[in-house]
Design a protein around this motif. Structure first.
Motif, PDB file in Angstrom:
ATOM      1  N   TYR B 187       0.812  -1.219   0.000  1.00  0.00           N
ATOM      2  CA  TYR B 187       0.000   0.000   0.000  1.00  0.00           C
ATOM      3  C   TYR B 187       0.845   1.267   0.000  1.00  0.00           C
ATOM      4  O   TYR B 187       1.735   1.425   0.845  1.00  0.00           O
ATOM      5  CB  TYR B 187      -0.957   0.044   1.184  1.00  0.00           C
ATOM      6  CG  TYR B 187      -1.730   1.339   1.237  1.00  0.00           C
ATOM      7  CD1 TYR B 187      -2.769   1.573   0.357  1.00  0.00           C
ATOM      8  CD2 TYR B 187      -1.363   2.347   2.111  1.00  0.00           C
ATOM      9  CE1 TYR B 187      -3.447   2.780   0.358  1.00  0.00           C
ATOM     10  CE2 TYR B 187      -2.037   3.549   2.132  1.00  0.00           C
ATOM     11  CZ  TYR B 187      -3.084   3.756   1.246  1.00  0.00           C
ATOM     12  OH  TYR B 187      -3.743   4.960   1.252  1.00  0.00           O
ATOM     13  N   ALA B 189      -0.064   5.484  -0.366  1.00  0.00           N
ATOM     14  CA  ALA B 189      -1.125   6.468  -0.580  1.00  0.00           C
ATOM     15  C   ALA B 189      -0.930   7.111  -1.943  1.00  0.00           C
ATOM     16  O   ALA B 189       0.137   7.642  -2.234  1.00  0.00           O
ATOM     17  CB  ALA B 189      -1.079   7.519   0.519  1.00  0.00           C
ATOM     18  N   ALA B 190      -1.939   7.012  -2.795  1.00  0.00           N
ATOM     19  CA  ALA B 190      -1.869   7.691  -4.082  1.00  0.00           C
ATOM     20  C   ALA B 190      -1.868   9.192  -3.823  1.00  0.00           C
ATOM     21  O   ALA B 190      -2.373   9.640  -2.798  1.00  0.00           O
ATOM     22  CB  ALA B 190      -3.074   7.296  -4.932  1.00  0.00           C
ATOM     23  N   GLU B 193      -4.828  10.960  -2.199  1.00  0.00           N
ATOM     24  CA  GLU B 193      -5.634   9.811  -1.752  1.00  0.00           C
ATOM     25  C   GLU B 193      -6.793  10.280  -0.876  1.00  0.00           C
ATOM     26  O   GLU B 193      -6.603  11.009   0.082  1.00  0.00           O
ATOM     27  CB  GLU B 193      -4.740   8.872  -0.931  1.00  0.00           C
ATOM     28  CG  GLU B 193      -5.432   7.677  -0.334  1.00  0.00           C
ATOM     29  CD  GLU B 193      -5.429   6.509  -1.268  1.00  0.00           C
ATOM     30  OE1 GLU B 193      -5.803   6.690  -2.442  1.00  0.00           O
ATOM     31  OE2 GLU B 193      -5.049   5.406  -0.834  1.00  0.00           O
ATOM     32  N   THR B 194      -7.987   9.846  -1.217  1.00  0.00           N
ATOM     33  CA  THR B 194      -9.152  10.240  -0.419  1.00  0.00           C
ATOM     34  C   THR B 194      -9.493   9.145   0.580  1.00  0.00           C
ATOM     35  O   THR B 194      -9.092   7.997   0.425  1.00  0.00           O
ATOM     36  CB  THR B 194     -10.380  10.453  -1.318  1.00  0.00           C
ATOM     37  OG1 THR B 194     -10.690   9.215  -1.968  1.00  0.00           O
ATOM     38  CG2 THR B 194     -10.119  11.525  -2.353  1.00  0.00           C
ATOM     39  N   GLU B 195     -10.227   9.547   1.606  1.00  0.00           N
ATOM     40  CA  GLU B 195     -10.650   8.562   2.588  1.00  0.00           C
ATOM     41  C   GLU B 195     -11.603   7.571   1.930  1.00  0.00           C
ATOM     42  O   GLU B 195     -11.612   6.394   2.269  1.00  0.00           O
ATOM     43  CB  GLU B 195     -11.344   9.256   3.766  1.00  0.00           C
ATOM     44  CG  GLU B 195     -11.409   8.365   4.990  1.00  0.00           C
ATOM     45  CD  GLU B 195     -12.319   8.912   6.073  1.00  0.00           C
ATOM     46  OE1 GLU B 195     -12.174  10.090   6.429  1.00  0.00           O
ATOM     47  OE2 GLU B 195     -13.181   8.138   6.559  1.00  0.00           O
ATOM     48  N   HIS B 197     -11.444   6.379  -1.015  1.00  0.00           N
ATOM     49  CA  HIS B 197     -10.654   5.359  -1.696  1.00  0.00           C
ATOM     50  C   HIS B 197     -10.104   4.331  -0.707  1.00  0.00           C
ATOM     51  O   HIS B 197     -10.126   3.129  -0.938  1.00  0.00           O
ATOM     52  CB  HIS B 197      -9.507   6.010  -2.473  1.00  0.00           C
ATOM     53  CG  HIS B 197      -8.720   5.032  -3.287  1.00  0.00           C
ATOM     54  ND1 HIS B 197      -7.340   5.016  -3.316  1.00  0.00           N
ATOM     55  CD2 HIS B 197      -9.118   4.001  -4.068  1.00  0.00           C
ATOM     56  CE1 HIS B 197      -6.926   4.035  -4.101  1.00  0.00           C
ATOM     57  NE2 HIS B 197      -7.976   3.398  -4.579  1.00  0.00           N
ATOM     58  N   GLN B 198      -9.637   4.848   0.419  1.00  0.00           N
ATOM     59  CA  GLN B 198      -9.127   3.943   1.443  1.00  0.00           C
ATOM     60  C   GLN B 198     -10.229   3.015   1.943  1.00  0.00           C
ATOM     61  O   GLN B 198     -10.006   1.822   2.154  1.00  0.00           O
ATOM     62  CB  GLN B 198      -8.533   4.745   2.606  1.00  0.00           C
ATOM     63  CG  GLN B 198      -7.266   5.512   2.213  1.00  0.00           C
ATOM     64  CD  GLN B 198      -6.672   6.283   3.371  1.00  0.00           C
ATOM     65  OE1 GLN B 198      -7.395   6.743   4.264  1.00  0.00           O
ATOM     66  NE2 GLN B 198      -5.357   6.436   3.358  1.00  0.00           N
TER      67      GLN B 198
END
Lengths: 217, 217
Positions: B187, B189-190, B193-195, B197-198
């Motif tokens: 993993y 974080a892109a 990165e949004t929550e 997406h997580q």
DNA sequence: GTCTATACTAGGATAGAC
DNA sequence: GTCTATCCTAGTATAGAC
């Protein structure tokens, strides 16, 4: 390569370079497994073999180099264990099941190498490697990707033919291989561990990963 | 403890000892994540903080000590994230699903600590620790067991009520946590990165682990 | 509490004998 | 090819100033 096979091989008392390397690799994998990379010194490895640093530095340029070789060996084992099955006959689901079990068996039977390989990911990030080592490092990353792609391909096939659920194949392979690789953390051969027992574990892993933990309602 | 909370806290410009430690822990976790334990020096950590060794050695006895503290912090986060859910209302299957997602979220949001924690297992084996550190080390192992048992208990419940398949609970938890812990490896974080997406990833993890990869025929 | 300076050594790496 | 002897740096850890 160094020494062609010949009838006189039976009389040889010294090891070929290849064999010498392999022996060091075994000892190193064992040491890395038991103490971890940081706590393992070249002397530690030499100690396992009952020799001195000299022998190791004759074959390997550095401690990192040695570690990379162990890691590489582990990757070769893995690719070797699953690629044949991936390309064989049979439905994707069935091939995938066999691949999982084969990989699990390799982990249990070649634990020292596999454990080093699992640690190894840590070092991919360590910036403290020389320029030439960076090349080896890169080849290792490539090997790991190839290995992962063997699974991705079979999973993709399986989804297309409806055998597998429609996860993103790239994603699905992560928990799949994660569960397998994590075996290096918890698996210890029980005293007098039988192959039957190992096969049972491998089967359970495949069962868990393919059918999940929830009861099908 | 060093400094009781008081109205004057708002005026404080210096950090309490607790806060000082926490800041170092963050920096150390970051450094360990990026370079690994072996390649991270105390100076590296100091560099991240923009201070010198002195500050770190004032709070921590040794590099191992610092690492243990990071590891311990990670374990506390984990236990904290799942124990509440384990003891809450609801069917075992549903609680387990929430626990998996909560754990996945913790891994993604507190990656540096979690990654150190995953590495940490390596060091449990390194015999090169002093007698007093052995105690800390032991407490870490105990914490990990407690944490694992939270899952084992819920899985056991689930099997008893028929929600879950009849695996050995002790076994079932291994691939479950393995898949989760392995997230620390892949993993990232892109950017941006949004929550959401997580949460999608966390949901997929739970889905995969509970229902498996195979299509229910 | 944090810094600067310094002690100390483990362990990586090399040179040269055999 | 392996060993012995040695070099030497990196990095842990400490003492004492501020």
């Amino acid at each position: 390569m160094e020494q062609a096979a010949s009838p006189f091989d039976l009389l040889r008392t010294t090891l070929s370079k290849e064999e010498g390397r392999a022996e060091i690799l075994d000892a190193a994998a064992e040491a890395f497994m038991q103490k971890g990379f940081a706590a393992t010194s070249i002397n530690t490895v030499a100690g396992v073999l009952g020799c001195t640093k000299g022998r190791i530095y004759y074959q390997f340029e550095s401690k990192s180099d040695l570690f990379f070789a162990v890691h590489r060996e582990a990757m070769l084992m893995n690719i070797n264990a699953v690629s044949g099955i991936a390309n064989s006959e049979g439905k994707p689901l069935e091939r995938l099941s066999r691949m999982i079990r084969a990989q699990a068996m390799v982990i249990m039977t070649r634990l020292p190498f596999q454990r080093a390989s699992a640690q190894g990911l840590e070092l991919h990030l360590a910036g403290s490697t020389t320029a030439e080592q960076r090349e080896v490092l890169h080849s290792l990353v490539v090997m790991r990707e190839q290995y992962e792609n063997i699974f991705v391909d079979v999973v993709t096939e399986g989804i297309q033919c409806g055998d597998l659920r429609s996860f993103d194949p790239k994603f699905a392979v992560k928990p799949l291989l994660g569960a397998l690789n994590w075996m290096t953390v918890w698996y210890r051969a029980a005293p007098g561990e039988t192959e039957e027992h190992q096969r049972k574990i491998a089967d359970d892993m495949a069962d868990f990963l393919l059918s999940g933990l929830a009861a099908s309602s």
